[in-house]
Write a protein that holds these residues in place. Sequence first.
Motif, PDB file in Angstrom:
ATOM      1  N   LEU A  13      -6.962   2.743   6.302  1.00 35.57           N
ATOM      2  CA  LEU A  13      -7.340   1.390   5.908  1.00 35.57           C
ATOM      3  C   LEU A  13      -6.734   0.366   6.847  1.00 35.57           C
ATOM      4  CD1 LEU A  13      -5.211   0.154   2.886  1.00 35.57           C
ATOM      5  CD2 LEU A  13      -4.676   2.260   4.113  1.00 35.57           C
ATOM      6  N   GLU A  14      -7.259  -0.856   6.727  1.00 40.06           N
ATOM      7  CA  GLU A  14      -6.750  -1.999   7.492  1.00 40.06           C
ATOM      8  C   GLU A  14      -5.852  -2.837   6.601  1.00 40.06           C
ATOM      9  OE1 GLU A  14      -6.443  -6.198   8.371  1.00 40.06           O
ATOM     10  OE2 GLU A  14      -7.797  -5.396   6.848  1.00 40.06           O
ATOM     11  N   SER A  15      -4.759  -3.342   7.161  1.00 42.18           N
ATOM     12  CA  SER A  15      -3.885  -4.248   6.440  1.00 42.18           C
ATOM     13  C   SER A  15      -3.245  -5.212   7.422  1.00 42.18           C
ATOM     14  CB  SER A  15      -2.794  -3.465   5.679  1.00 42.18           C
ATOM     15  OG  SER A  15      -1.954  -4.352   4.965  1.00 42.18           O
ATOM     16  N   LEU A  16      -3.460  -6.510   7.205  1.00 45.10           N
ATOM     17  CA  LEU A  16      -2.889  -7.557   8.044  1.00 45.10           C
ATOM     18  C   LEU A  16      -3.179  -7.329   9.529  1.00 45.10           C
ATOM     19  CD1 LEU A  16       0.568  -8.075   6.271  1.00 45.10           C
ATOM     20  CD2 LEU A  16      -1.519  -9.419   6.005  1.00 45.10           C
ATOM     21  N   GLY A  17      -4.392  -6.912   9.825  1.00 41.39           N
ATOM     22  CA  GLY A  17      -4.816  -6.756  11.205  1.00 41.39           C
ATOM     23  C   GLY A  17      -4.391  -5.474  11.883  1.00 41.39           C
ATOM     24  N   SER A  18      -3.727  -4.581  11.152  1.00 42.09           N
ATOM     25  CA  SER A  18      -3.300  -3.297  11.709  1.00 42.09           C
ATOM     26  C   SER A  18      -3.948  -2.151  10.947  1.00 42.09           C
ATOM     27  CB  SER A  18      -1.770  -3.146  11.657  1.00 42.09           C
ATOM     28  OG  SER A  18      -1.136  -4.104  12.468  1.00 42.09           O
ATOM     29  N   LEU A  19      -3.959  -0.994  11.576  1.00 43.52           N
ATOM     30  CA  LEU A  19      -4.540   0.205  10.978  1.00 43.52           C
ATOM     31  C   LEU A  19      -3.424   1.057  10.385  1.00 43.52           C
ATOM     32  CD1 LEU A  19      -7.466   1.260  10.797  1.00 43.52           C
ATOM     33  CD2 LEU A  19      -6.967   2.717  12.761  1.00 43.52           C
ATOM     34  N   PHE A  20      -3.652   1.530   9.156  1.00 39.91           N
ATOM     35  CA  PHE A  20      -2.676   2.373   8.470  1.00 39.91           C
ATOM     36  C   PHE A  20      -3.344   3.660   7.991  1.00 39.91           C
ATOM     37  CE2 PHE A  20      -0.705  -1.738   8.271  1.00 39.91           C
ATOM     38  CZ  PHE A  20       0.662  -1.508   8.252  1.00 39.91           C
ATOM     39  N   VAL A  21      -2.567   4.736   7.982  1.00 43.25           N
ATOM     40  CA  VAL A  21      -3.003   6.003   7.392  1.00 43.25           C
ATOM     41  C   VAL A  21      -1.994   6.370   6.308  1.00 43.25           C
ATOM     42  CG1 VAL A  21      -3.304   8.470   7.774  1.00 43.25           C
ATOM     43  CG2 VAL A  21      -4.245   6.844   9.420  1.00 43.25           C
ATOM     44  N   VAL A  22      -2.514   6.801   5.163  1.00 44.36           N
ATOM     45  CA  VAL A  22      -1.672   7.176   4.029  1.00 44.36           C
ATOM     46  C   VAL A  22      -1.952   8.627   3.663  1.00 44.36           C
ATOM     47  CG1 VAL A  22      -1.026   6.658   1.645  1.00 44.36           C
ATOM     48  CG2 VAL A  22      -1.763   4.803   3.166  1.00 44.36           C
ATOM     49  N   SER A  23      -0.907   9.434   3.551  1.00 40.08           N
ATOM     50  CA  SER A  23      -1.073  10.812   3.080  1.00 40.08           C
ATOM     51  C   SER A  23      -0.685  10.887   1.613  1.00 40.08           C
ATOM     52  CB  SER A  23      -0.225  11.778   3.906  1.00 40.08           C
ATOM     53  OG  SER A  23       1.159  11.565   3.693  1.00 40.08           O
ATOM     54  N   GLN A  24      -1.540  11.536   0.839  1.00 38.62           N
ATOM     55  CA  GLN A  24      -1.305  11.753  -0.588  1.00 38.62           C
ATOM     56  C   GLN A  24      -1.000  13.233  -0.775  1.00 38.62           C
ATOM     57  OE1 GLN A  24      -4.777  11.118  -2.997  1.00 38.62           O
ATOM     58  NE2 GLN A  24      -3.650  10.988  -4.915  1.00 38.62           N
ATOM     59  N   ASN A  25       0.149  13.539  -1.314  1.00 41.64           N
ATOM     60  CA  ASN A  25       0.612  14.920  -1.372  1.00 41.64           C
ATOM     61  C   ASN A  25       0.721  15.421  -2.804  1.00 41.64           C
ATOM     62  OD1 ASN A  25       1.180  15.011   1.542  1.00 41.64           O
ATOM     63  ND2 ASN A  25       2.828  13.580   1.034  1.00 41.64           N
ATOM     64  N   GLY A  26       0.373  16.716  -2.982  1.00 39.12           N
ATOM     65  CA  GLY A  26       0.545  17.363  -4.277  1.00 39.12           C
ATOM     66  C   GLY A  26      -0.709  17.475  -5.097  1.00 39.12           C
ATOM     67  N   VAL A  27      -1.887  17.266  -4.482  1.00 39.10           N
ATOM     68  CA  VAL A  27      -3.107  17.211  -5.275  1.00 39.10           C
ATOM     69  C   VAL A  27      -3.901  18.514  -5.255  1.00 39.10           C
ATOM     70  CG1 VAL A  27      -3.361  14.730  -5.076  1.00 39.10           C
ATOM     71  CG2 VAL A  27      -4.354  16.197  -3.317  1.00 39.10           C
ATOM     72  N   ASP A  28      -3.405  19.567  -4.632  1.00 41.69           N
ATOM     73  CA  ASP A  28      -4.079  20.856  -4.696  1.00 41.69           C
ATOM     74  C   ASP A  28      -3.772  21.552  -6.014  1.00 41.69           C
ATOM     75  OD1 ASP A  28      -5.285  20.601  -2.312  1.00 41.69           O
ATOM     76  OD2 ASP A  28      -4.093  22.074  -1.223  1.00 41.69           O
ATOM     77  N   ILE A  29      -4.724  22.348  -6.500  1.00 40.70           N
ATOM     78  CA  ILE A  29      -4.511  23.146  -7.705  1.00 40.70           C
ATOM     79  C   ILE A  29      -3.348  24.111  -7.476  1.00 40.70           C
ATOM     80  CG2 ILE A  29      -5.489  25.029  -9.082  1.00 40.70           C
ATOM     81  CD1 ILE A  29      -6.718  22.564  -9.974  1.00 40.70           C
ATOM     82  N   ARG A  30      -2.435  24.194  -8.448  1.00 39.88           N
ATOM     83  CA  ARG A  30      -1.348  25.149  -8.338  1.00 39.88           C
ATOM     84  C   ARG A  30      -0.981  25.675  -9.720  1.00 39.88           C
ATOM     85  NH1 ARG A  30       0.494  20.055  -7.261  1.00 39.88           N
ATOM     86  NH2 ARG A  30       2.215  19.225  -8.499  1.00 39.88           N
TER      87      ARG A  30
END
Length: 385
Positions: A238-255
């Motif tokens: 996503l974009e925020s304040l004119g910069s590009l950001f990447v966010v990793s979301q962890n723990g969402v696989d079935i276990r």
Amino acid sequence: MSDWSDLQQDLLVLIVRRINLIEDFLNFGIVCKSWRSVVTKENFNSNLCRVPWLMLAEEEDDKTCRKFFSLYNGLILKKRIPKASGKRCMESLGWLITVGKDEGEISLLHPFSGVQIQLPHQITTDHYEFNQTPVPWTFVQKAILSANPSHTSDYVLMIIEGHYQFLSFWRPGDFLWTRIKKPVYFLHNSDVVYFKGHFYAVSYSGCVQVCDVVDSEPTKSLTVAQLPSCIDGKYYILESLGSLFVVSQNGVDIRYVKDDRERVPPYEDEEEEEEKMYMYKTRNFQVFQIDLDACKTTPTRDLGDQAFFLGANASLSVQASQFPGIKPNHIYFTDNCLGAYLHFEEGGGFDMGVFNLVDGSIQSHYDGVSLSRVCPPIWVTPNPC
């Protein structure tokens, strides 16, 4: 003191055009007849940034209506949207991208005006027979608009599609989808964003690529950054304040867990005497700022006054101080783990919350229960026109 209803029309227009909360915009019109006369789509400033509403899952007893939960005041608005009934929904710039449950038809749908734009069917994507999903409504995993169709016909819709999660795009007037070619090392796409005239996508392997669909080679892509692979989760961009950001979301696989007292109900394995329980639940988020000039990524836990909204919507950043009740340096997320929640009869909607980047805690943003296999709750930016 003068009667408020006697305010001049020009002054009322100036006031109403400065309102950025749609709740306040609609309430402005119930004061009196003269105030109601200026509450029109022409006077709604759709260019202002707005905090999304949470569109809840479809309810069995009324499938023609959807409910929207406002984080601002905790109220729920009920809106009749029959064209979204029984369909998977994603969101971009206030528009829904819907996919039919049975036939897999794809449309752009404005939830408040009711305007609908039919799109080419998913079978018009390249080599559909080798890329189709087990059920047609899961074929499109994300959809991003380059501009608002309410304001211009010069826009592009980019989607992540199919079993192999390719990028394909459509322009008004096209009769089929055009696929973006990706390098052989570029794994399945996780998210995509429109940023400074280009589409940027991030894969599950953490590779960021850029696509220029107006270039002489519109199907070509170029790698611009590399992050660590996201083993048990997914990436957002996503974009925020004119910069590009990447966010990793962890723990969402079935276990498998031996003692799950959390939110996801147990899943029984008939082949085992002992009841097994499976779960999925977000554990944490990591944020990276992308320096496109240097092709570098920098981890950060400080978003300043910004709050991120992630899910099946176009990933979004808002300035928290502009919106009462929104927490800065937090990530608001919905249950977007399609590969996980399809394993549960109730579907998705369990894994939602607000993540605090400072201490790593997760709190709820909606206290109710709203579940669906086809369309769990998603963020929708409210826009009446």
